[in-house]
Design a protein around this motif. Sequence first.
Motif, mmCIF file in Angstrom:
data_model
loop_
_atom_site.group_PDB
_atom_site.id
_atom_site.type_symbol
_atom_site.label_atom_id
_atom_site.label_comp_id
_atom_site.label_asym_id
_atom_site.label_seq_id
_atom_site.Cartn_x
_atom_site.Cartn_y
_atom_site.Cartn_z
ATOM 1 N N ASP A 40 17.148 -75.510 -30.892
ATOM 2 C CA ASP A 40 17.901 -76.020 -32.045
ATOM 3 C C ASP A 40 17.104 -75.932 -33.347
ATOM 4 O OD1 ASP A 40 19.932 -76.562 -30.379
ATOM 5 O OD2 ASP A 40 19.717 -78.741 -30.391
ATOM 6 N N TYR A 41 15.787 -76.173 -33.268
ATOM 7 C CA TYR A 41 15.035 -76.199 -34.532
ATOM 8 C C TYR A 41 14.929 -74.824 -35.175
ATOM 9 C CZ TYR A 41 11.247 -75.336 -31.162
ATOM 10 O OH TYR A 41 10.479 -74.863 -30.140
ATOM 11 N N ARG B 195 17.541 -72.814 -35.220
ATOM 12 C CA ARG B 195 18.815 -72.796 -35.942
ATOM 13 C C ARG B 195 18.688 -73.591 -37.238
ATOM 14 N NH1 ARG B 195 23.521 -75.445 -32.693
ATOM 15 N NH2 ARG B 195 22.348 -77.240 -33.384
ATOM 16 N N THR B 196 17.987 -74.728 -37.158
ATOM 17 C CA THR B 196 17.774 -75.527 -38.371
ATOM 18 C C THR B 196 17.020 -74.722 -39.422
ATOM 19 O OG1 THR B 196 17.605 -77.474 -36.976
ATOM 20 C CG2 THR B 196 16.864 -77.700 -39.255
ATOM 21 N N LYS C 260 16.883 -71.581 -39.754
ATOM 22 C CA LYS C 260 17.797 -70.569 -40.277
ATOM 23 C C LYS C 260 18.740 -71.189 -41.307
ATOM 24 C CE LYS C 260 19.151 -66.765 -37.278
ATOM 25 N NZ LYS C 260 19.968 -66.483 -36.076
ATOM 26 N N ALA C 261 19.264 -72.367 -40.975
ATOM 27 C CA ALA C 261 20.226 -73.022 -41.855
ATOM 28 C C ALA C 261 19.594 -73.397 -43.184
ATOM 29 C CB ALA C 261 20.814 -74.258 -41.175
ATOM 30 N N LYS C 262 18.258 -73.479 -43.214
ATOM 31 C CA LYS C 262 17.585 -73.771 -44.478
ATOM 32 C C LYS C 262 17.447 -72.526 -45.325
ATOM 33 C CE LYS C 262 14.121 -76.311 -42.567
ATOM 34 N NZ LYS C 262 12.842 -77.044 -42.559
ATOM 35 N N GLY C 263 17.828 -71.372 -44.768
ATOM 36 C CA GLY C 263 17.764 -70.133 -45.535
ATOM 37 C C GLY C 263 16.384 -69.513 -45.566
ATOM 38 N N LEU C 264 15.527 -69.883 -44.591
ATOM 39 C CA LEU C 264 14.189 -69.294 -44.581
ATOM 40 C C LEU C 264 14.266 -67.816 -44.221
ATOM 41 C CD1 LEU C 264 12.232 -72.085 -42.707
ATOM 42 C CD2 LEU C 264 12.541 -71.764 -45.149
ATOM 43 N N ARG C 265 13.239 -67.087 -44.649
ATOM 44 C CA ARG C 265 13.181 -65.671 -44.286
ATOM 45 C C ARG C 265 12.958 -65.547 -42.785
ATOM 46 N NH1 ARG C 265 10.231 -65.779 -48.936
ATOM 47 N NH2 ARG C 265 11.179 -64.627 -50.660
ATOM 48 N N ARG C 266 13.478 -64.451 -42.269
ATOM 49 C CA ARG C 266 13.366 -64.219 -40.827
ATOM 50 C C ARG C 266 11.900 -64.206 -40.387
ATOM 51 N NH1 ARG C 266 15.951 -62.321 -36.279
ATOM 52 N NH2 ARG C 266 14.914 -60.624 -35.211
ATOM 53 N N THR D 71 9.391 -65.752 -41.705
ATOM 54 C CA THR D 71 8.856 -67.119 -41.682
ATOM 55 C C THR D 71 9.316 -67.845 -40.425
ATOM 56 O OG1 THR D 71 9.258 -67.110 -44.057
ATOM 57 C CG2 THR D 71 8.593 -69.200 -43.080
ATOM 58 N N HIS E 118 7.839 -70.941 -37.426
ATOM 59 C CA HIS E 118 8.598 -71.893 -36.602
ATOM 60 C C HIS E 118 8.591 -71.527 -35.122
ATOM 61 C CE1 HIS E 118 10.547 -74.555 -39.608
ATOM 62 N NE2 HIS E 118 10.108 -73.598 -40.397
ATOM 63 N N ALA E 119 8.756 -70.253 -34.820
ATOM 64 C CA ALA E 119 8.839 -69.865 -33.410
ATOM 65 C C ALA E 119 7.456 -69.712 -32.788
ATOM 66 C CB ALA E 119 9.633 -68.574 -33.273
ATOM 67 N N GLU F 258 20.982 -65.560 -46.641
ATOM 68 C CA GLU F 258 19.813 -66.445 -46.556
ATOM 69 C C GLU F 258 19.708 -67.317 -47.802
ATOM 70 O OE1 GLU F 258 16.249 -64.164 -45.977
ATOM 71 O OE2 GLU F 258 16.708 -63.750 -43.872
ATOM 72 N N ARG G 22 22.380 -70.126 -47.606
ATOM 73 C CA ARG G 22 22.029 -71.159 -46.634
ATOM 74 C C ARG G 22 20.952 -72.067 -47.200
ATOM 75 N NH1 ARG G 22 22.397 -67.057 -41.932
ATOM 76 N NH2 ARG G 22 20.228 -66.524 -42.199
ATOM 77 N N ASN H 51 11.513 -79.170 -35.907
ATOM 78 C CA ASN H 51 10.441 -78.450 -35.226
ATOM 79 C C ASN H 51 9.323 -79.415 -34.834
ATOM 80 O OD1 ASN H 51 8.326 -76.705 -34.475
ATOM 81 N ND2 ASN H 51 9.189 -75.094 -35.751
#
Lengths: 344, 332
Positions: free
Chosen positions: A241-242, A244-245, A247-253, A255, A260-261, B89, B92, B108
């Motif tokens: 889920d985090y 997805r969160t 992503k929902a913040k509009g972070l670059r892939r 990043t 995060h991952a 992006e 969002r 996270n």
Amino acid sequence: MTRYVIRRLLQSIPLLFVVSLILFVLLNNIGDPLTMMGGRNPTRPEDRERLARQLGLDQPILMQYVYWLVGNDWTMIDVDGDGEPETPGRRKGVLRGDFGISILTRGKPALDIIWERIPNTLLLMIPAQIVILVLGLGVGIYSALRQYSWVDNAVTTLSFVGFSMPIFLIALLSIYLFSVLFQRWGLPYLPANGMFDPQVGKTAAQIAKHMILPIFAIAFIDVARYSRYVRSAMLEVMSQDYIRTAKAKGLRRVTIIMVHALRNASLPIITLVGLDLPFLLAGAVVTERIFAWPGMGRLFLDHLERSDGAVVMGIVILLAVAVILSQILTDIVYAVFDPRIRYD
Amino acid sequence: MKQDPALLNVHDLQVRFHTPEGTIYAVNGISFHIAEGEAVAVVGESGSGKSVCMMSLLGLIPIPPGEIVSGTAVFLERDLLKLPEKELELVRGRDIGMIFQDPMTSLNPVLTLGRQLTEALVRHFNLTAEEARNRAIELLQLVGIPDAASRLGNYPHQFSGGMRQRVMIAMMLACNPKLLIADEPTTALDVTIQAQIVELVQEIRAKLRMSLIWITHDLGVVAGLADRVLVMYGGTIVEEADVESLYERPQHPYTLALLAALPRVHQRRQSRLKAIPGAPPHLILELTGCPFAPRCEFVRDRCWRERPLLQPVSPTQKTACFVNPHTGEERA
């Protein structure tokens, strides 16, 4: 944290005693060092007896362990075999840094022999581990992000091949291809043994050139192993889920993946690296043998074959310490990466 | 229905998932709009397509297996569904924020709160670390987290569920979005915390004048919160109405049944809660008729063959049903 580390270190002391006792007894039964001491001829019975007394091999096994551990300079030993101990012992014992003398080299301290090999071993194993980490992470992350693409499928197939191949086969195949065939085809070829060409001398370029094939052989299987772990860790994390969160913040892939991952996916990898750390010191027994690399793995085999107990014990004790220390280090690093873990 | 300038206008959205078991028809032609400053509740049981619908607007469903078959979603004169990923992006988090159901897993675990609060600000507004930090403190205060400055260095596991949902809200408010989508933000929380979160969102919405889409399966929560309600069933909108009309005179049999299923304070203790017979539809089959037909007490023959479209029945209410459930007569 400090308290935890101190406690772990203290706990490892009795562990080392037990480990060393077991190993000592086991190694005592691997062969007879005296057989080898006559050079080309079999050792004569009278020499055997004398040598056994001088080396303390006539003592009961537990006594030998005590001598190995604390030395025998506090007591007299019977060298001439008349049943009267008259000569003062000279061994200081492992606890005072004396690992005994190497029989094979006729009197060189075992510790010196081991110490000499450490730079060679690290020179081979540290770059290999770096290659393994970088490629394992890169390949694993890539194939997780492109799950079931042709690249992922190709990597999966290749890593199963790598995984199921014995290391000596990879080593020999790589020699055949990059040394033998390349030379035959008139291509620039790689050297297949040693650390340097004696005619050129021990230069950095020579050593680097001689490192390529052994590192390739060592890394091949482990890259396969690491990339599988990284792939499955990344796949699991990317569905959380985090992510997805994020992503929902509009972070670059990038990043999302790298921060995060990866921070989360690195946790199982840390355990894996921690388990492999002792091998940095242990060297690669088979690979060093095939490529005639003068490292710890080859030293171990050479001295084990001739029942050179002092050196073999020295190496295994060193490794036991390395295993314990790297486990503690793993726990510390784990706590740094995962804030949920607290040791107190 | 009065036509405010719409902030978001969704038309004929269809989303499918191609799974090994077959195609899931998750969202089957949904149209709705939301005006600036308006609060809309989307109600429906699990699997009715509420979340998928909203997530597909922001490109948050995995493609594949997901597929957006058709539709437009015009937001500030741009079609979100056709925006390239790079531009989406930028929408969002900045223009549209989204809060998710489970605050325990949506943050996270290995990054500090400060980091998670500030990264959107740095990304969208190029704030310096110092500015972003100050804004983060401001946000935490806004959502009612005491001692905000000292908590920036904390990790999610050091917060309770309700606190985490507050943090999540703060994160999504960071860039002052024009629209906040809340996907069942109170479902995972206990009832007192639920009320607090609802109140908090209401307060903030009034303060910041943003539009709100609140996804829930709890009709009880809706009353105090929304201006307008969309009732979803089987991947379609079956009723759309303002809150008063919906509660006073629901026009779709499903809405009627939902309201009847709500527990009442003055009900006799022993009386059983009224349940809707049957189970929600498996969306693995393409809809031919009305998705609610198998469970509907007013079902007619044509309900199986023809899909009723959303039609206005009063200035404030639309329903997708051939039958008027109050009279039992077919609508003209």
